[in-house]
Structure formats: structure tokens, C-alpha cells
Design an enzyme around this catalytic site. Structure first.
Site, mmCIF file in Angstrom:
data_model
loop_
_atom_site.group_PDB
_atom_site.id
_atom_site.type_symbol
_atom_site.label_atom_id
_atom_site.label_comp_id
_atom_site.label_asym_id
_atom_site.label_seq_id
_atom_site.Cartn_x
_atom_site.Cartn_y
_atom_site.Cartn_z
ATOM 1 N N ASN A 248 0.797 -1.224 0.000
ATOM 2 C CA ASN A 248 0.000 0.000 0.000
ATOM 3 C C ASN A 248 0.832 1.277 0.000
ATOM 4 O O ASN A 248 1.976 1.298 0.473
ATOM 5 C CB ASN A 248 -0.892 0.049 1.257
ATOM 6 C CG ASN A 248 -1.997 -0.973 1.251
ATOM 7 O OD1 ASN A 248 -2.849 -0.969 0.377
ATOM 8 N ND2 ASN A 248 -1.981 -1.854 2.236
ATOM 9 N N GLU A 333 -4.065 -8.819 9.665
ATOM 10 C CA GLU A 333 -3.764 -7.721 8.748
ATOM 11 C C GLU A 333 -2.612 -8.150 7.838
ATOM 12 O O GLU A 333 -1.545 -8.512 8.323
ATOM 13 C CB GLU A 333 -3.395 -6.455 9.533
ATOM 14 C CG GLU A 333 -2.895 -5.302 8.687
ATOM 15 C CD GLU A 333 -3.854 -4.892 7.587
ATOM 16 O OE1 GLU A 333 -3.447 -4.878 6.420
ATOM 17 O OE2 GLU A 333 -5.038 -4.621 7.913
ATOM 18 N N ASP A 358 -2.967 -13.303 5.242
ATOM 19 C CA ASP A 358 -4.209 -13.159 4.493
ATOM 20 C C ASP A 358 -5.359 -13.704 5.336
ATOM 21 O O ASP A 358 -5.223 -14.750 5.999
ATOM 22 C CB ASP A 358 -4.101 -13.931 3.175
ATOM 23 C CG ASP A 358 -5.421 -13.988 2.424
ATOM 24 O OD1 ASP A 358 -5.768 -13.002 1.761
ATOM 25 O OD2 ASP A 358 -6.117 -15.027 2.535
ATOM 26 N N GLY A 359 -6.504 -13.031 5.315
ATOM 27 C CA GLY A 359 -7.623 -13.409 6.182
ATOM 28 C C GLY A 359 -8.124 -14.817 5.939
ATOM 29 O O GLY A 359 -8.345 -15.586 6.887
ATOM 30 N N ASP A 376 -13.500 -6.851 7.211
ATOM 31 C CA ASP A 376 -13.301 -5.448 6.825
ATOM 32 C C ASP A 376 -12.109 -5.359 5.874
ATOM 33 O O ASP A 376 -11.192 -4.567 6.074
ATOM 34 C CB ASP A 376 -13.069 -4.590 8.068
ATOM 35 C CG ASP A 376 -13.137 -3.100 7.763
ATOM 36 O OD1 ASP A 376 -13.654 -2.744 6.689
ATOM 37 O OD2 ASP A 376 -12.673 -2.308 8.595
#
Length: 536
Positions: A248, A333, A358-359, A376
Site C-alpha cells: 500500500n 492484517e 491473508d484473512g 473489513d
């Protein structure tokens, strides 16, 4: 060393191929990071970047081959490479202004597919030309290296191997080393500098006048000075933090009232910390209904375990702790740097555990069950398809305790049929028998609550009565009044078929069209002056 010796120096020519391949990949990755804050980092944007690069490279291949046949002068090739190097060095200085200029122009002229058209136009203007020039390298070098048909296959194969090796370096170094360490701008300057140095070595060992290199060197130096400290959000001032991670672009803004994390400067807020400890006024507040929906006669909210997939800086975790006391919260996260920011700027307590993963992969790796699981992980149109399918929501269900509740934050909501949120809601409804939604006032967020407990809504209403905090009580009462039981359709997303980004882009187009209509009307009445005044 004269020009003839340079031509005979195959190692130097192979290194040229190596560094050209390396720089192409570095520019491609730099393009994704430069475009992400404005157009997202979705698969659609990646498709546009790759497509633009392939168009430019293909045209460069054709031109390079014809040029080398017509005039096999390596000086012309290295001049093209030097121009490409200077152009790449100028991208950190001018690129973002061009992107915003293109977007501002198109928003008044394009009625649909704005994101696709604007991203493609920006990519063509900023990145196509230097990649076209780098596309001329391979056919030109083939001309200079091949001396007879008997060794043409070996020479071309060696050139291809050097290009591929350079591309490998140009892929891994920016992603894992330079961009996280020094940012996109300096990364582009580094690779532009390598190309420029390569050209200067050639010119220094040829009979070309050295004076011809002075102006390019001065321009390059100016770009390095102007571009090394630039900000993506150049209109912002006083940022507490601005940087990049593997995943990001990251921006932290602090005011007297709060601290805010944004990972996409044109797409809102991802996390917020309220300095007074109160409610945020955002979707996190409404998500506090989930523990109240999962609580029963034998379990209070403070006795529950909450898992957050897409932890961000821990806004929801800290809200749960503030309003439900000893409730146990943990998060997943994928971006480790966001977790670092959460500790440094957002006061996330050390005893709230965050796993960097990774979720979905995390859920696959554990057996533990939770009372509440918050999803989320959706950001603008960057919705992980693997966290939007029926298989994923089935996995979430398996990790919920009896009467457990899943809460999902869905942004960009609208009421048009067949939009991304309808697909997500229908998919969730195929797994959970009870699904309720509530639209968050003054935002584009919609909160969805899902459970297998048919009494979820009644339990929520009863538990509202036990809330002692007046602020939370009023909000939860408002949420209860606004909750709508979802009537499912048959739009199901699967691991095999989940066109989440194309669905999301339709919603963004609608939102942009609504927003642009306001400014178009001002422009129609008052012209440019009125438009500029509207931003003050």
C-alpha cells in the site's frame, strides 16, 4: 575504445539488454504504485498497465527493428535509452499532475467507465513513450550482435536470457526492497539512473561529442532533486506520516480531534483513532451491534471473543474494548507496516494481537471459533475475490460459535440491481439464514450482519436495554430502527466466478457520475472561475 570496439563488445551489449529488461519491469511496478492512490490497485488497473506496456513494447520492437536495418548505429539506440531514462526520472516530478489533469478533464466528458478510461489515458501519457523506446532495444541489439546466420539463434537466445534475467531482478527488487525502503519515486529514479549511466558509458567510449551529454545530465539531476521528496498527496500539508509498504501507499493525518489512516488518497479513510475515545461517526460504530447480537442469557459482550479480518490500525478492536470492557479482540492484517503504524500513531495496545497474514489463509490455518468475526477487507473496488465467495463465507461460518455473528463492511453501496453489494449479500444469504443490513448515514458504507440464529434481531433489541453508555445506547437504538432484513436473490459469487472488480467499477461509475453532476452544473453556469471557487 571507438565505436567499432563497442559494437564488438558483446558483454556490454548483453548488459544493455539486461538493464533494459530490468527497467521495464521496474517501471511497470512503479506504474501500479503511482496509479493506485488515484485509481486503486485492482486487477482492472493492473490489466490496463500490462496492456499499455505490451502495446508500447510491441510498437517499439517494430520500430527498433526497422531503424536498426536502415541505420545500424548503436549511437541512435543509446540516445533513445537516454531519453527513456530522463523520461522515467521525470515521472516522479510530473506524473501525478498529469494523472490528476487527465482525471479532471475526463470527469467532465466521460459518462461511463470513467475509471478504466482515465487510468488507460494516464498510463498512455505517462508510461507508454519510455517503454516504447525501451522496446527498441532487443531488435536493435540483435542487429548489432548477429554477425552470421550460423550463430543467430545462439545470439538471440542469449539476448533473451539476459532480458529475462534483468526482468526478474526488476520484478523482485522494487517489490521487496526499494519501494518499501525508499518509495516509488526514488525507485524510479534509481532505475532511470542505471539506464542513464549505461548510456554515459557508451558515449564516453565512442567518438560522440561529450558536450551532447551535458544537457541530459543536468535534466536528470533536476529530476532527482525535484522528484526524490515528492508526495502523492501533494495538496496535503502537515502529514504525520507518508510512505509505502509492499502492499500500500500509506498516509497518516493527525488533527486535534483524531488520527486518520488512508491507503488510497482519493478513496477515503481506512482507519481512525478518536483522541477523546468517543464514537467515530463511521461504520465502526454500527459494527458494535455485532457483539450485542451474539450475546445471550449465558454470555455478555464483555465475555466474547472477536476476530477482525482486515485489522487496519485497530479502530474496531479499540471501540469494542472501550464499550464492552474485557472483550477479547484479535486481528489479521496482511500489511505489516499498517500494524506498525497502529502501534506508533493509533495507540493500539500491545495486548491486542495482530497476525500478519491473508484473512482466508488464516482461517484455513486455525481451528478456533469466535463469537464475532468482522470482515473489513474491502477497499474501493479492491475486493479480494477469495474473501467474497460462498466458499469463504462458509469458512467464516465454521469459525463462529453457536449463535455467532459475522459483520461485513461493504462500501460503495447503492440500490441498483445487480451491484457488487447485492452479489455479496446474496452470497452471504446462501450461507447464513439471518442477514440484516443498515446503511451508514453520510457515507457510502453499508454494514451487514449475518448469523444462523433466527433470534439475532430480538436478542439485539433486548441487549440494547442493558447499555449504560448514553452515546452508545442512542446509536444502537438508531441502528436497530434502521436495520433491514435482507431479501436474498440468486447472485452468487464463487471461487471460480467472482467478477468483484467489474461489479465494483459499475458502482464507482455511478458515484462519480453523481458527484460530477454537481460540478458540471457549476461549470455550466459560472465557468472555470465558479468551479475553482467551489473548492474553497
Amino acid at each position: 575504445m571507438n565505436k567499432e570496439k563497442i559494437l564488438k563488445n558483446k558483454i556490454f551489449l548483453y548488459l544493455t539488454e539486461f538493464f533494459a529488461g530490468m527497467s521495464v519491469m521496474a517501471v511497470e511496478l512503479g506504474a501500479s504504485r503511482l496509479l493506485a492512490p488515484y485509481f486503486s490497485s485492482s486487477q482492472i488497473v493492473w490489466t490496463i498497465i500490462i496492456g499499455t506496456i505490451m502495446i508500447a513494447m510491441a510498437l517499439g520492437n517494430v520500430y527498433g527493428g526497422k531503424s536498426a536495418d536502415k541505420n545500424p548505429d548503436p549511437g541512435k539506440l543509446y540516445t533513445r535509452i537516454l531519453i527513456a531514462a530522463i523520461w522515467i526520472a521525470a515521472i516522479p516530478v510530473l506524473g501525478k499532475y498529469i494523472i490528476l489533469g487527465v482525471s479532471a478533464l475526463l470527469i467532465f466528458t466521460v459518462d461511463s467507465n470513467f475509471l478504466i478510461i482515465a487510468a488507460f489515458a494516464a498510463c498512455m501519457l505517462v508510461f507508454a513513450f519510455p517503454l516504447f523506446l525501451l522496446g527498441t532495444v532487443t531488435p536493435s541489439l540483435a542487429k548489432y550482435c548477429v554477425e552470421s546466420l550460423s550463430d543467430s539463434g545462439r545470439i538471440v537466445g542469449t539476448l533473451g536470457a539476459f532480458n529475462t534475467a534483468g526482468s526478474i531482478i526488476g520484478t523482485f527488487v522494487p517489490t521487496f526492497i526499494s519501494i518499501p525502503a525508499v518509495g516509488t519515486s526514488i525507485t524510479l529514479l534509481i532505475f532511470a539512473g542505471i539506464l542513464a549511466a549505461l548510456c554515459l558509458v557508451y558515449f564516453a567510449n565512442s567518438n560522440i561529442s561529450k558536450k551532447k551529454t551535458i544537457i541530459p545530465v543536468i535534466i536528470f539531476a533536476i529530476c532527482c532533486t525535484a522528484g526524490s521528496g515528492n508526495s502523492f498527496a501533494f495538496w496535503e500539508s502537515g502529514l504525520a506520516y507518508e510512505g509505502e509498504s509492499v502492499y500500500n501507499y500509506l498516509q497518516v493525518k493527525e488533527s486535534d480531534r483524531n488520527v486518520v489512516l488512508s491507503t488510497n488518497v482519493l478513496f477515503g479513510v481506512q482507519s481512525v483513532y478518536m483522541k477523546d475515545g468517543g464514537l467515530t461517526g463511521m461504520y465502526y460504530d454500527y459494527a458494535l451491534a455485532a457483539p450485542l447480537m451474539a450475546a445471550g442469557t449465558d454470555k455478555k459482550p464483555e465475555d466474547m471473543e472477536v476476530l477482525i479480518l482486515g485489522m487496519g490500525t485497530g479502530t474496531y478492536a479499540m471501540q469494542c474494548r472501550k464499550y464492552f470492557g474485557s472483550i477479547e479482540t484479535s486481528g489479521v492484517e496482511i500489511d505489516e507496516k499498517i500494524t506498525w503504524l497502529s502501534r506508533k500513531y493509533f495507540h493500539l495496545p500491545d495486548d491486542i494481537n495482530v497476525t500478519t497474514y491473508d484473512g482466508r489463509a488464516f482461517l484455513n490455518a486455525i481451528d478456533k471459533k469466535y463469537d464475532v468475526i468482522m470482515v473489513d477487507a474491502y477497499q474501493d473496488i479492491t475486493i479480494p475475490f477469495q474473501m467474497s465467495s460462498i466458499q469463504f463465507f462458509t469458512l467464516v461460518q465454521k469459525h463462529l460459535k453457536d449463535n455467532g455473528v459475522m459483520v461485513v463492511n461493504m462500501n460503495m453501496y447503492n440500490n441498483n440491481s445487480g451491484n457488487i453489494n447485492q452479489y455479496l449479500s446474496d452470497t452471504i444469504s446462501s450461507v447464513f439464514s439471518e442477514v440484516y443490513t443498515v446503511d451508514i448515514p453520510n457515507s457510502t458504507n453499508r454494514e451487514l450482519f449475518a448469523s444462523g440464529n433466527k433470534d439475532m434481531y430480538a436478542i439485539f433489541q433486548n441487549n440494547i436495554k442493558t447499555i449504560k453508555n448514553n452515546e452508545l445506547y442512542n446509536l444502537m437504538q438508531q441502528a436497530a430502527d434502521s436495520l433491514i432484513k435482507y431479501n436474498p436473490g440468486n447472485h452468487i459469487l464463487t471461487d471460480d466466478k467472482a467478477p468483484v472488480e467489474l461489479l465494483g467499477i459499475q458502482v464507482i461509475d455511478g458515484l462519480i457520475k453523481e458527484e460530477a453532476a454537481y460540478y458540471k452544473e457549476i461549470f455550466k453556469k459560472d465557468g472555470i472561475k465558479g468551479l475553482l471557487n467551489s473548492f474553497h
